[in-house]
Design a protein around this motif. Structure first.
Motif, PDB file in Angstrom:
ATOM      1  N   PRO A  14       0.814  -1.151  -0.026  1.00 55.59           N
ATOM      2  CA  PRO A  14       0.156  -0.014   0.028  1.00 55.59           C
ATOM      3  C   PRO A  14       0.653   1.268   0.010  1.00 55.59           C
ATOM      4  CG  PRO A  14      -1.003  -1.492   1.283  1.00 55.59           C
ATOM      5  CD  PRO A  14       0.340  -2.188   0.884  1.00 55.59           C
ATOM      6  N   ASP A  15       1.844   1.678   0.831  1.00 59.53           N
ATOM      7  CA  ASP A  15       2.624   2.623   1.003  1.00 59.53           C
ATOM      8  C   ASP A  15       3.350   2.688  -0.307  1.00 59.53           C
ATOM      9  OD1 ASP A  15       4.184   0.354   1.434  1.00 59.53           O
ATOM     10  OD2 ASP A  15       5.610   1.430   2.752  1.00 59.53           O
ATOM     11  N   ARG A  16       3.764   1.806  -0.990  1.00 56.60           N
ATOM     12  CA  ARG A  16       4.735   2.152  -2.343  1.00 56.60           C
ATOM     13  C   ARG A  16       3.651   2.436  -3.543  1.00 56.60           C
ATOM     14  NH1 ARG A  16       9.043  -2.874  -2.758  1.00 56.60           N
ATOM     15  NH2 ARG A  16      10.215  -2.404  -0.862  1.00 56.60           N
ATOM     16  N   ILE A  17       2.396   1.606  -3.330  1.00 56.97           N
ATOM     17  CA  ILE A  17       1.359   2.353  -4.440  1.00 56.97           C
ATOM     18  C   ILE A  17       1.077   3.580  -4.099  1.00 56.97           C
ATOM     19  CG2 ILE A  17      -1.137   2.201  -4.949  1.00 56.97           C
ATOM     20  CD1 ILE A  17      -1.006  -0.839  -4.426  1.00 56.97           C
ATOM     21  N   GLU A  18       0.913   4.199  -3.057  1.00 54.06           N
ATOM     22  CA  GLU A  18       0.668   5.630  -2.632  1.00 54.06           C
ATOM     23  C   GLU A  18       1.682   6.454  -3.130  1.00 54.06           C
ATOM     24  OE1 GLU A  18      -0.432   6.687   1.332  1.00 54.06           O
ATOM     25  OE2 GLU A  18      -2.328   5.325   1.189  1.00 54.06           O
ATOM     26  N   ARG A  19       2.995   5.943  -2.826  1.00 59.18           N
ATOM     27  CA  ARG A  19       4.116   6.897  -3.267  1.00 59.18           C
ATOM     28  C   ARG A  19       4.195   6.888  -4.923  1.00 59.18           C
ATOM     29  NH1 ARG A  19       6.970   4.345   0.841  1.00 59.18           N
ATOM     30  NH2 ARG A  19       8.019   2.788  -0.625  1.00 59.18           N
ATOM     31  N   PHE A  20       4.014   5.932  -5.539  1.00 51.08           N
ATOM     32  CA  PHE A  20       3.953   5.766  -6.990  1.00 51.08           C
ATOM     33  C   PHE A  20       2.838   6.698  -7.589  1.00 51.08           C
ATOM     34  CE2 PHE A  20       2.582   3.548 -10.927  1.00 51.08           C
ATOM     35  CZ  PHE A  20       3.900   3.681 -11.880  1.00 51.08           C
ATOM     36  N   ALA A  21       1.883   6.523  -6.869  1.00 52.66           N
ATOM     37  CA  ALA A  21       0.575   7.487  -7.490  1.00 52.66           C
ATOM     38  C   ALA A  21       0.679   8.824  -7.399  1.00 52.66           C
ATOM     39  CB  ALA A  21      -0.787   7.007  -6.746  1.00 52.66           C
ATOM     40  N   GLU A  22       1.737   9.211  -6.517  1.00 50.61           N
ATOM     41  CA  GLU A  22       2.028  10.678  -6.330  1.00 50.61           C
ATOM     42  C   GLU A  22       2.950  11.152  -7.499  1.00 50.61           C
ATOM     43  OE1 GLU A  22       0.213  12.750  -4.443  1.00 50.61           O
ATOM     44  OE2 GLU A  22      -0.823  11.184  -3.834  1.00 50.61           O
ATOM     45  N   LEU A  23       3.673  10.331  -8.195  1.00 48.60           N
ATOM     46  CA  LEU A  23       4.388  10.977  -9.125  1.00 48.60           C
ATOM     47  C   LEU A  23       3.706  11.795 -10.348  1.00 48.60           C
ATOM     48  CD1 LEU A  23       6.535   7.487  -9.624  1.00 48.60           C
ATOM     49  CD2 LEU A  23       7.142   9.552  -8.463  1.00 48.60           C
TER      50      LEU A  23
END
Length: 221
Positions: free
Chosen positions: A211-220
């Motif tokens: 989940p935390d990696r998905i959120e970081r990726f989505a903020e790119l």
């Protein structure tokens, strides 16, 4: 009751917002549902909408036996507001040796007690929905589903740096620990992504990972 019949039947105890929505959706999907609640007017309101409805005190073991609850392989205790009734009902379902028991919890303490008495699946509908909506509201996620504590799937638009190159060359998995599962082109349905898939700005993608990696990726950008 045969294995097929058991697989296609569920008993839902408690017809509050969560229990009624669950029973109605299961019925819509073709599952035979026995819905139980102690409130006669509420039960009557679902007659004809749910496969079978019954008025009973779910904390009464004899009442559950008379309704044939022990014949079900799957049961959902959807009682939330009355924690004592929830725990007593769940304990009776365990005593009746139902294989697959789900129960709604309204707090961590409630959930822990349910697990200790033998409930396999404890769900927190309000908390889970609130967390999901928070993720959608606060970022670029178009949809989000947490599959497990450390694994989720999300629908997003691809970040700029991943447009126009093959996924196999994007280093998405090695750099971000994520996988693009499927891609939806404009006016088309979702298709499985491959190493040769090249994304465009108008695509929607289903991505999986922590989940935390998905959120970081989505903020790119």
């Amino acid at each position: 009751m045969t294995d097929i019949e058991q697989h296609d039947t569920v008993v839902v105890i408690g017809l509050g917002r969560f229990g009624s929505a669950l029973a109605l959706e299961l019925t819509r999907r073709g599952t035979e549902v026995l819905a139980i609640d102690h409130r006669p007017k509420l039960v009557q309101s679902y007659t004809g909408q749910i496969t079978q409805v019954a008025v009973a005190d779910s904390t009464d073991l004899d009442a559950l036996r008379q309704l044939g609850v022990p014949d079900f392989r799957r049961a959902v205790c959807a009682i939330g507001s009355d924690i004592q009734a929830s725990i007593l009902t769940a304990s009776l379902l365990v005593e009746l040796e139902i294989d697959d028991i789900w129960a709604k919890a309204v707090s961590k303490q409630h959930g822990e007690i349910l697990r200790r008495i033998g409930v396999r699946h404890v769900v927190f509908p309000e908390h889970d929905m609130g967390e999901r909506v928070a993720r959608l509201v606060s970022g670029r996620l178009l949809d989000y589903m947490e599959v497990d504590e450390n694994f989720a799937m999300a629908k997003i638009r691809p970040p700029r740096d991943f447009v126009g190159i093959a996924l196999g060359d994007s280093r998405l998995r090695s750099k971000y620990g994520l996988t693009v599962v499927a891609v939806k082109r404009t006016d088309e349905g979702f298709t499985y992504a491959t190493a040769d898939t090249e994304l465009t700005y108008d695509d929607m993608i289903i991505i999986s990972g922590q989940p935390d990696r998905i959120e970081r990726f989505a903020e790119l950008p």
